[in-house]
Design a protein around this motif. Structure first.
Motif, short mmCIF file in Angstrom:
data_model
loop_
_atom_site.label_atom_id
_atom_site.label_comp_id
_atom_site.label_asym_id
_atom_site.label_seq_id
_atom_site.Cartn_x
_atom_site.Cartn_y
_atom_site.Cartn_z
N GLY A 6 -2.62 -19.65 47.45
CA GLY A 6 -3.13 -20.50 48.53
C GLY A 6 -2.06 -20.91 49.52
N GLY A 7 -1.11 -20.03 49.76
CA GLY A 7 -0.03 -20.33 50.70
C GLY A 7 1.15 -21.05 50.07
N GLN A 8 1.08 -21.32 48.78
CA GLN A 8 2.19 -21.98 48.10
C GLN A 8 2.96 -20.97 47.27
OE1 GLN A 8 1.36 -24.99 45.05
NE2 GLN A 8 3.05 -26.19 45.87
N ARG A 9 4.27 -21.03 47.35
CA ARG A 9 5.13 -20.13 46.57
C ARG A 9 5.11 -20.53 45.11
NH1 ARG A 9 11.53 -20.14 46.99
NH2 ARG A 9 11.98 -18.51 45.49
N CYS A 10 4.92 -19.54 44.25
CA CYS A 10 4.95 -19.75 42.79
C CYS A 10 6.05 -18.90 42.19
CB CYS A 10 3.62 -19.34 42.16
SG CYS A 10 2.21 -20.30 42.68
N MET A 11 6.77 -19.47 41.26
CA MET A 11 7.79 -18.74 40.52
C MET A 11 7.33 -18.64 39.07
SD MET A 11 11.29 -20.19 42.22
CE MET A 11 12.29 -18.80 41.71
N HIS A 12 7.67 -17.52 38.44
CA HIS A 12 7.19 -17.22 37.09
C HIS A 12 8.37 -16.90 36.16
CE1 HIS A 12 3.03 -16.79 38.60
NE2 HIS A 12 3.64 -16.41 39.68
N PRO A 13 9.16 -17.91 35.80
CA PRO A 13 10.26 -17.63 34.88
C PRO A 13 9.72 -17.41 33.47
CG PRO A 13 10.09 -19.97 35.23
CD PRO A 13 9.08 -19.32 36.15
N ASP A 14 10.53 -16.76 32.63
CA ASP A 14 10.14 -16.69 31.22
C ASP A 14 10.60 -17.99 30.55
OD1 ASP A 14 12.91 -16.44 30.66
OD2 ASP A 14 12.78 -14.26 30.59
N GLU A 60 -0.33 -21.60 29.53
CA GLU A 60 0.60 -21.62 30.66
C GLU A 60 0.99 -23.08 30.89
OE1 GLU A 60 0.02 -18.92 34.26
OE2 GLU A 60 -0.60 -20.86 35.06
N VAL A 61 2.25 -23.32 31.20
CA VAL A 61 2.71 -24.63 31.63
C VAL A 61 3.00 -24.52 33.12
CG1 VAL A 61 4.58 -26.33 31.49
CG2 VAL A 61 3.60 -25.39 29.40
N VAL A 62 2.44 -25.45 33.88
CA VAL A 62 2.59 -25.44 35.34
C VAL A 62 3.30 -26.71 35.77
CG1 VAL A 62 1.36 -25.34 37.54
CG2 VAL A 62 0.42 -24.16 35.53
N ALA A 63 4.39 -26.55 36.52
CA ALA A 63 5.12 -27.69 37.08
C ALA A 63 5.14 -27.55 38.60
CB ALA A 63 6.55 -27.73 36.53
N ASN A 64 4.86 -28.63 39.27
CA ASN A 64 4.89 -28.64 40.74
C ASN A 64 6.07 -29.47 41.20
OD1 ASN A 64 2.33 -27.25 41.64
ND2 ASN A 64 1.53 -28.68 40.13
N ARG A 75 5.65 -24.14 43.02
CA ARG A 75 4.95 -24.24 41.73
C ARG A 75 5.64 -23.31 40.74
NH1 ARG A 75 -0.73 -22.82 42.73
NH2 ARG A 75 -0.67 -24.86 43.72
N ILE A 76 5.88 -23.80 39.55
CA ILE A 76 6.49 -23.01 38.48
C ILE A 76 5.42 -22.78 37.42
CG2 ILE A 76 8.40 -22.86 36.84
CD1 ILE A 76 9.23 -23.16 39.84
N ARG A 77 5.20 -21.52 37.05
CA ARG A 77 4.19 -21.16 36.05
C ARG A 77 4.87 -20.38 34.92
NH1 ARG A 77 -0.36 -17.98 39.11
NH2 ARG A 77 -1.15 -17.88 36.97
N VAL A 78 4.86 -20.95 33.72
CA VAL A 78 5.51 -20.34 32.56
C VAL A 78 4.44 -19.92 31.56
CG1 VAL A 78 7.16 -20.67 30.70
CG2 VAL A 78 7.48 -21.85 32.87
N GLN A 79 4.45 -18.65 31.17
CA GLN A 79 3.51 -18.14 30.17
C GLN A 79 3.99 -18.57 28.78
OE1 GLN A 79 0.63 -16.54 31.27
NE2 GLN A 79 1.56 -17.35 33.14
N VAL A 80 3.05 -19.08 27.98
CA VAL A 80 3.37 -19.61 26.65
C VAL A 80 2.46 -18.93 25.63
CG1 VAL A 80 3.55 -21.68 25.23
CG2 VAL A 80 3.94 -21.83 27.71
N PRO A 81 3.04 -18.19 24.67
CA PRO A 81 2.21 -17.47 23.70
C PRO A 81 1.50 -18.41 22.72
CG PRO A 81 4.52 -17.20 23.17
CD PRO A 81 4.47 -17.96 24.46
N GLU A 82 0.33 -17.97 22.29
CA GLU A 82 -0.48 -18.74 21.35
C GLU A 82 0.23 -18.92 20.01
OE1 GLU A 82 -4.99 -18.55 19.47
OE2 GLU A 82 -4.20 -16.82 20.54
N ASP A 83 0.95 -17.89 19.56
CA ASP A 83 1.58 -17.95 18.23
C ASP A 83 2.88 -18.75 18.20
OD1 ASP A 83 3.03 -16.09 19.68
OD2 ASP A 83 3.17 -14.65 18.04
N ASP A 84 3.40 -19.15 19.37
CA ASP A 84 4.61 -19.96 19.45
C ASP A 84 4.53 -20.84 20.70
OD1 ASP A 84 7.16 -20.98 18.93
OD2 ASP A 84 8.16 -19.31 19.94
N PRO A 85 3.63 -21.84 20.71
CA PRO A 85 3.41 -22.63 21.93
C PRO A 85 4.49 -23.70 22.15
CG PRO A 85 1.94 -23.39 20.22
CD PRO A 85 2.70 -22.21 19.66
#
Length: 152
Positions: A6-14, A60-64, A75-85
């Motif tokens: 939506g026009g906002q930059r998102c970063m996806h670190p591990d 996913e954990v999302v930080a603005n 916006r920072i979006r981090v993928q978090v696995p179900e087996d190690d949240p």
């Protein structure tokens, strides 16, 4: 990796570089964390707008973040696995996320490594489960209705 939402930059670190990236962004002027939350994508089949190389996970954990001086958001979006949240806590960088992380832990079961007092915030300590997980039973409370003919 980055994307646009939506026009906002998102970063996806591990998960391994998440805390380091947040610290770097703080030194670049993003010194306000306006929000942090969890997301459960269980059963979500639509595309998730993730850049190439970012593997989608259940959580996913999302930080603005906000840079008030230059009037920028990210916006920072981090993928978090179900087996190690678990992800690193940001409380040491942004103390204001203390209760955001506790709420995410309480309702989604995502733990924050290094949080100074990670405990339930909305539910009693003895509560079992995490109510915002999509596989959490909603339960039921029986409701009695009067017969349609007896209402006045």
């Amino acid at each position: 990796p980055t994307s646009d939402s939506g026009g906002q930059r998102c970063m996806h670190p591990d998960r391994d570089t998440y805390r380091e990236l947040i610290g770097q962004l703080r030194s670049e002027g993003y010194w306000v964390c306006t929000d942090l939350c969890g997301v459960d994508y269980l059963g979500f089949e639509a595309p998730r707008n993730l850049p190439d190389g970012v593997r989608p996970e259940r959580f996913e954990v999302v930080a603005n973040l906000l840079d008030p001086t230059r009037r920028r958001r990210i916006r920072i979006r981090v993928q978090v696995p179900e087996d190690d949240p678990v992800v690193d806590s940001l409380v040491g960088i942004h103390p204001g996320v203390d209760f955001h992380e506790r709420e995410t832990f309480d309702l989604f079961g995502i733990a924050f490594d290094g949080h100074p007092h990670l405990s339930r915030i909305l539910l009693p300590d003895e509560w079992e489960g995490h109510p915002l997980r999509k596989d959490y039973s909603v339960g039921a409370i029986p409701v009695q209705f009067k017969a349609a003919g007896s209402a006045r």
